[in-house]
Design an enzyme around this catalytic site. Sequence first.
Site, mmCIF file in Angstrom:
data_model
loop_
_atom_site.group_PDB
_atom_site.id
_atom_site.type_symbol
_atom_site.label_atom_id
_atom_site.label_comp_id
_atom_site.label_asym_id
_atom_site.label_seq_id
_atom_site.Cartn_x
_atom_site.Cartn_y
_atom_site.Cartn_z
ATOM 1 N N GLU A 176 5.517 4.108 2.605
ATOM 2 C CA GLU A 176 5.639 4.886 3.828
ATOM 3 C C GLU A 176 4.465 5.857 3.970
ATOM 4 O O GLU A 176 3.731 6.098 3.004
ATOM 5 C CB GLU A 176 6.961 5.685 3.778
ATOM 6 C CG GLU A 176 8.204 4.834 3.587
ATOM 7 C CD GLU A 176 8.597 4.055 4.839
ATOM 8 O OE1 GLU A 176 7.715 3.601 5.594
ATOM 9 O OE2 GLU A 176 9.806 3.890 5.058
ATOM 10 N N ASN A 235 5.190 2.446 11.642
ATOM 11 C CA ASN A 235 4.600 3.683 11.122
ATOM 12 C C ASN A 235 3.397 3.391 10.204
ATOM 13 O O ASN A 235 2.880 4.294 9.560
ATOM 14 C CB ASN A 235 5.649 4.502 10.364
ATOM 15 C CG ASN A 235 6.251 3.722 9.201
ATOM 16 O OD1 ASN A 235 5.815 2.628 8.889
ATOM 17 N ND2 ASN A 235 7.259 4.299 8.566
ATOM 18 N N HIS A 294 3.409 1.365 7.565
ATOM 19 C CA HIS A 294 3.717 1.063 6.164
ATOM 20 C C HIS A 294 3.393 -0.397 5.834
ATOM 21 O O HIS A 294 3.411 -1.267 6.692
ATOM 22 C CB HIS A 294 5.165 1.430 5.801
ATOM 23 C CG HIS A 294 6.233 0.521 6.312
ATOM 24 N ND1 HIS A 294 7.556 0.905 6.382
ATOM 25 C CD2 HIS A 294 6.225 -0.747 6.775
ATOM 26 C CE1 HIS A 294 8.288 -0.087 6.845
ATOM 27 N NE2 HIS A 294 7.499 -1.107 7.094
ATOM 28 N N ASP A 326 9.360 -5.697 -2.046
ATOM 29 C CA ASP A 326 10.285 -4.557 -2.037
ATOM 30 C C ASP A 326 11.748 -4.987 -1.973
ATOM 31 O O ASP A 326 12.062 -6.164 -1.753
ATOM 32 C CB ASP A 326 9.944 -3.617 -0.871
ATOM 33 C CG ASP A 326 9.672 -4.366 0.435
ATOM 34 O OD1 ASP A 326 10.059 -5.534 0.537
ATOM 35 O OD2 ASP A 326 9.074 -3.771 1.342
HETATM 36 P P1 PGA Z 1 8.996 -6.690 10.683
HETATM 37 O O1 PGA Z 1 8.731 -5.537 9.658
HETATM 38 O O2 PGA Z 1 8.312 -7.892 10.134
HETATM 39 O O3 PGA Z 1 10.471 -6.866 10.714
HETATM 40 O O4 PGA Z 1 8.409 -6.255 11.991
HETATM 41 C C1 PGA Z 1 7.450 -5.408 9.141
HETATM 42 C C2 PGA Z 1 7.420 -4.265 8.171
HETATM 43 O O5 PGA Z 1 8.148 -3.290 8.381
HETATM 44 O O6 PGA Z 1 6.655 -4.335 7.204
#
Ligand code: PGA
Length: 264
Positions: free
Chosen positions: A160, A153, A155, A82
Amino acid sequence: MSSVQSNTSSNIPFEVFADAEAASAALARVMCERINANAATGKQTVLGLATGSTPIKLYQNLIRLCKNGAVSFKDVTTFNLDEYLGLAGDHPRSYRRFMDENFFDHIDIDKARTHVPSGLVSKEEAAAQCAEYEEQILRAGGLHMQVLGIGRNGHIGFNEPGSRADSRTRLLELNGITRADAANDFGGLENVPTHAITMGIATILQAKEIFLLAWGKGKSEIIAKALSTAPTSDIPATFLRSHPNVRAYIDEAAASVLQAPVRP
Ligand code: PGA
């Protein structure tokens, strides 16, 4: 030391490690074995890669293995999950810059083989770029291994809650939890982009092998839900359950809810 578990509370096999470093080192070794096995038969390897704090130790371990000659990335092609809409590749918070600084600049990969969606497309141009990204993955022969973190959440990538199992690479609006979690990095919520480009759930599920990583207490609730809930758009990571070759790498802190004794 780790324990491999696949029990009734989870359809996704998971492995619990003492800490993120131990898990990352173990996964780095697995990925190198796969890359080396492909190279031995003259095949390239195609990696799906993630950003965020979660994979940093994995990249550090892979860099170390590359520097000491245990693996080469000369025949490796990568596709990142992404990118934030509106950020140029050299923006300090862009995922292109993150990948260069945390991984690509330290290994023997050909940068031309590293792909991160461009954040500099208009909303009108995004669909064409996303279709082209899917095409590029196909032309490379598909993803051999996909590395994933998980958002609070649920994702994966920027898929999302609400994302469909058949979703493809696309532009979407970021969720409030995702933007709040990024606020510190951007120096305030108002600076966090509102949209991003992400590979879709179906794109991710096409990888031959998937590694889902979660570290720390802050991920304990969501990883327990992700591993034990029937597939639902409310928690996009639950769609991984339908994949035949997925494994979660979790540290003890993230496994604390998952492994809590079940009360009668
Ligand atoms: P993080 O994010 O590795 O910074 O915890 C993970 C994500 O949101 O996929």
